[in-house]
Design a protein around this motif. Structure first.
Motif, short mmCIF file in Angstrom:
data_model
loop_
_atom_site.label_atom_id
_atom_site.label_comp_id
_atom_site.label_asym_id
_atom_site.label_seq_id
_atom_site.Cartn_x
_atom_site.Cartn_y
_atom_site.Cartn_z
N GLU A 91 0.83 -1.21 0.00
CA GLU A 91 0.00 0.00 0.00
C GLU A 91 0.87 1.26 0.00
OE1 GLU A 91 -3.24 -0.20 -0.23
OE2 GLU A 91 -3.88 -2.09 0.71
N ASP A 92 0.35 2.30 -0.61
CA ASP A 92 0.91 3.64 -0.48
C ASP A 92 -0.30 4.57 -0.45
OD1 ASP A 92 1.66 6.27 -1.04
OD2 ASP A 92 3.26 5.71 -2.43
N GLY A 111 -4.82 4.85 -1.51
CA GLY A 111 -5.79 5.34 -0.52
C GLY A 111 -7.16 5.49 -1.17
N LYS A 112 -8.21 5.38 -0.37
CA LYS A 112 -9.56 5.38 -0.92
C LYS A 112 -9.88 6.69 -1.66
CE LYS A 112 -14.21 4.10 0.45
NZ LYS A 112 -15.14 3.89 1.56
N GLY A 113 -9.39 7.81 -1.14
CA GLY A 113 -9.72 9.10 -1.75
C GLY A 113 -8.87 9.46 -2.95
N VAL A 114 -7.75 8.80 -3.15
CA VAL A 114 -6.86 9.21 -4.25
C VAL A 114 -6.66 8.14 -5.32
CG1 VAL A 114 -5.48 11.03 -3.18
CG2 VAL A 114 -4.91 8.64 -2.76
N GLY A 115 -6.98 6.90 -4.97
CA GLY A 115 -6.78 5.82 -5.94
C GLY A 115 -7.71 6.07 -7.10
N PHE A 116 -7.19 6.31 -8.28
CA PHE A 116 -8.15 6.69 -9.31
C PHE A 116 -8.32 5.70 -10.43
CE2 PHE A 116 -5.59 8.24 -12.73
CZ PHE A 116 -4.67 9.17 -12.30
N CYS A 117 -9.19 6.10 -11.31
CA CYS A 117 -9.74 5.28 -12.38
C CYS A 117 -8.70 4.77 -13.39
CB CYS A 117 -10.74 6.18 -13.06
SG CYS A 117 -11.42 5.64 -14.58
N CYS A 118 -9.06 3.69 -14.08
CA CYS A 118 -8.20 3.13 -15.13
C CYS A 118 -8.43 3.84 -16.46
CB CYS A 118 -8.54 1.65 -15.31
SG CYS A 118 -10.23 1.44 -15.95
N GLY A 119 -9.41 4.71 -16.51
CA GLY A 119 -9.71 5.44 -17.76
C GLY A 119 -10.83 4.82 -18.57
N GLY A 120 -11.21 3.59 -18.21
CA GLY A 120 -12.20 2.85 -19.00
C GLY A 120 -13.48 3.60 -19.34
N PRO A 121 -14.14 4.20 -18.33
CA PRO A 121 -15.46 4.76 -18.61
C PRO A 121 -15.50 5.87 -19.67
CG PRO A 121 -15.18 4.46 -16.26
CD PRO A 121 -13.85 4.18 -16.90
#
Ligand code: SF4
Lengths: 379, 300
Positions: B232-233, B238-248
């Motif tokens: 983890e980092d 983190g729940k608030g910063v881990g972002f999307c893969c771009g898929g949508p």
């Protein structure tokens, strides 16, 4: 460093700093919760809070106006300022929203942004990248190149400190001659007509006391019930922007005054003779009556949601059109409220980080989903 | 952003997607033989009270990823020509992608079967959930199609649904909210019992699982108890910063989608070289940029 790498580093730094602040000052999260409730009271009853605010500003000897749209606001500000004046601006999103700087310049006024970031944007003819850090996309070299235009002693090898000092010297020469100071307001207290502003540079403090006229222009969404709430808002805003404690918190309640003789309060004293508050509607009243949209009015413009947004982290200021000073997740909501432009919402990837980090717990993806829906209905 | 381009692309997708769904229950013409291949030889009952619901997500992930590319072509084809193109190169995932989805879905089915008896599958009849309609904001069409899907499940006597991916789970959650979709459903990850796994990874959370379906901890706990090591980092996972893969955003702007994937993969790799995902769309988006596995490839 390219934009994606830069914003990735900045975002990580901001995230950790805000987390540290929230841990070290646990009362901030409590203030944020209370503030949300207080702001919601205003949103549910915006009309009467606007009237209360106007009445209380006038009671203080100030002038207050409700501008229904951008044109109206420009006209009101233009009439107060007049022509051939020197105007100092502190960072105000609403001024951007209505194109106030350009408008005043077109009326032969000399207008200077005094927030360092905004000043750099002004002299490089750019557009703000972020609501709290407008020049976020500029490197030291970019800043030095821009400042070289007003101070030839600066070049691309100059240190950040030297660039800042050059700007300070230039702005000081303007402050002493300025006729009008224009600021925004982080919060407006309905119960007293006072405004609260938070900053670190000291420019707002000068803008609000040196010139003989102070104009504050802000959205009706910035109204909170009490002065205590206004103080809460500046504390919460600065904490979630990752800048806590803020260097300065300024409260302005009408023109300058003194009660030093016989304890009788008279006005003006040393500071401004005139205080004007321009409250901007520009779609906000309609939004307050729209169940799906009204949560957006809770936004205190801390800018934290920008950092959690994948689209902003790739597109930066190229996401939302330059009609809007608001970008990132909150900008999608605010560009719709103030410009009725639903299309930036289409790019939302419902990553959801925005709602996790928002101090006002705005369900941003849900509001954006609604704006997407409005756009899709029109095709 | 180029608002005109978005407006045009949305208009095109809206008409094609909705038409395909209302006619065929699928978002695009697809080769159903490939989609049901995973169930061959598994002795899975057709239909039944409890079903495993794939919504074609694992089988057709690479087609979903290329939706922007396909849309103009699909838009210009009449229905008969679209149908004639089934099985052609145009809308057929690569063999290796299908084989991988076969392994994953079979493993999911086996894990689910250990805690639930007689889990069925609708095979070629399975309807797509309508995720794309919801995610693109076509809410009127989403509700309309959702009613059709609900009716379809009811007609077949489905009383419980087990989902295999976050998009479908989130879509059913929203159908429940919007049209009172009243058939109980759960993600396979929240019902499977003790599982075993191995390996060391950095977790790329599915946005929907972690920030919309409250499964951020569920998945981590499941992985850790299975013996999978997660690095983890807080600034990346983190729940608030881990972002999307771009898929949508892929259907509207594949380049933008790709840039997000690249940025996300770079930050994940700064934490650990092997990435773990829980969503077939995350997999296809991130896969060109990092070493990656789906959860159902590391637990059993
Ligand atoms: S929406 Fe929330 S996180 Fe974003 S700027 Fe407004 S208050 Fe801050």
């Amino acid at each position: 460093m390219n934009w994606v790498d830069l914003i990735s580093t900045v975002s990580g730094g901001n995230y950790m700093e805000v987390e540290r602040i929230l841990k070290e000052y646990p009362y901030i999260a409590e203030l944020a919760d209370h503030l949300r409730d207080q702001k919601m009271k205003v949103i549910e009853n915006l009309d009467s809070y606007v009237s209360m605010t106007i009445k209380n500003v006038e009671r203080l000897g100030g002038h207050a106006y409700l501008a229904k749209d951008k044109d109206d606001a420009r006209k009101i500000a233009g009439e107060i300022v007049g022509e051939d004046k020197i105007v100092v601006f502190s960072k105000t999103n609403v001024a951007y929203e209505i194109g106030l700087r350009e408008y005043l310049e077109s009326r032969h006024n000399e207008v200077w942004e005094t927030d360092l970031g905004e000043y750099l944007i002004q002299i490089s003819k750019g557009w703000p990248t972020h609501i709290v850090a407008p020049a976020l996309g500029m490197t030291r070299e970019d800043a030095a190149k821009a400042v070289k235009k007003i101070d030839p002693s600066i070049d691309e090898n100059s240190k950040i400190e030297d660039v800042v000092a050059a700007v300070r010297k230039f702005l000081m020469s303007k402050y002493v001659k300025a006729d009008i100071g224009i600021t925004g307001a982080n919060a407006v207290a309905a119960d007293s007509g006072a405004i609260a502003l938070v900053e670190n540079e000291g420019n707002i403090r000068i803008d609000t006391v040196m010139p003989q006229t102070h104009i504050s222009i802000t959205g009706i969404d910035k109204i909170v019930p009490t002065l205590r709430d206004a103080m809460d808002e500046v504390m919460v805003q600065s904490a979630y922007a990752g800048l806590f404690p803020p260097t300065y918190i300024n409260v302005t309640a009408g023109p300058s005054s003194t009660a030093d003789i016989e304890l009788k309060r008279v006005s003006p004293a040393t500071g401004p003779k005139n205080f004007h508050l321009i409250l901007m509607d520009d779609g906000r009243m309609d939004a307050s009556r729209d169940e799906e949209l009204k949560e957006a009015l809770l936004c205190i413009k801390c800018g934290r949601c920008y950092f959690s947004c994948p689209i902003y982290r790739v597109l930066g200021k190229d996401w939302v059109s330059t009609k809007s000073p608001y970008n990132g997740p909150t900008g999608v909501m605010w560009n719709y409220i103030t410009n009725k432009d639903p299309w930036p919402a289409s790019y939302c990837v419902h990553s959801g980080g925005c709602k996790e980090v928002c101090p006002m717990r705005i369900n941003i993806p849900e509001v954006i989903k609604y704006i997407k829906y409005i756009g899709s209905k029109s095709i | 952003m180029d608002e005109d381009r978005v407006r045009k692309q949305e208009a095109l997708i809206k008409s094609i997607l909705y038409r395909n769904l209302m006619e065929d229950y699928t978002p695009f013409p697809l080769d159903k033989k490939l989609a049901v291949k995973w169930a061959n030889g598994m002795n899975i009952p057709k239909g039944g009270r409890v079903i495993l619901y794939t919504s074609y997500m694992y089988q057709m992930a690479s087609v979903f990823k290329s939706y922007e590319k396909y849309v103009p072509t699909l838009g210009s084809l009449g229905k008969s020509r679209i149908l004639a193109s089934i099985g052609s190169r145009l809308i057929k995932p690569k063999d290796e992608d299908i084989d991988r989805s076969v392994r994953i879905l079979q493993n999911v089915y086996r894990m689910v079967s250990r805690v639930k008896a007689d889990v069925g599958y609708l095979y070629e009849d399975e309807p797509y959930s309508g995720s794309l309609l919801y995610e693109l904001g076509f809410l009127d069409e989403f509700k309309e199609y959702g009613k059709k899907v609900l009716g379809f499940f009811r007609d077949r006597g489905v009383e419980e649904i087990i989902t295999v991916d976050p998009h479908t789970t989130n879509t059913l959650t929203n159908l429940k909210k919007y049209i009172n979709f009243d058939i109980p459903f759960h993600s396979y990850l929240s019902i499977i019992g003790t599982v075993k796994g191995k390996g060391k990874f950095v977790m790329h959370d599915s946005c929907l699982y972690s920030r919309f379906l409250d499964m951020y901890d569920t998945i981590r706990d499941k992985m850790k108890s299975a013996g999978v090591d997660l690095v983890e980092d807080p600034t990346v996972t983190g729940k608030g910063v881990g972002f999307c893969c771009g898929g949508p955003v892929g259907p509207l702007n594949a380049d933008l989608s790709d840039s997000i994937a690249k940025a996300r993969a770079a930050s994940l790799k700064s934490v650990y070289e092997d990435v773990l995902v829980a969503c077939p769309l995350c997999y296809v988006n991130l896969e060109p940029y990092c070493s990656i596995k789906d959860i159902a490839e590391v637990i059993e």
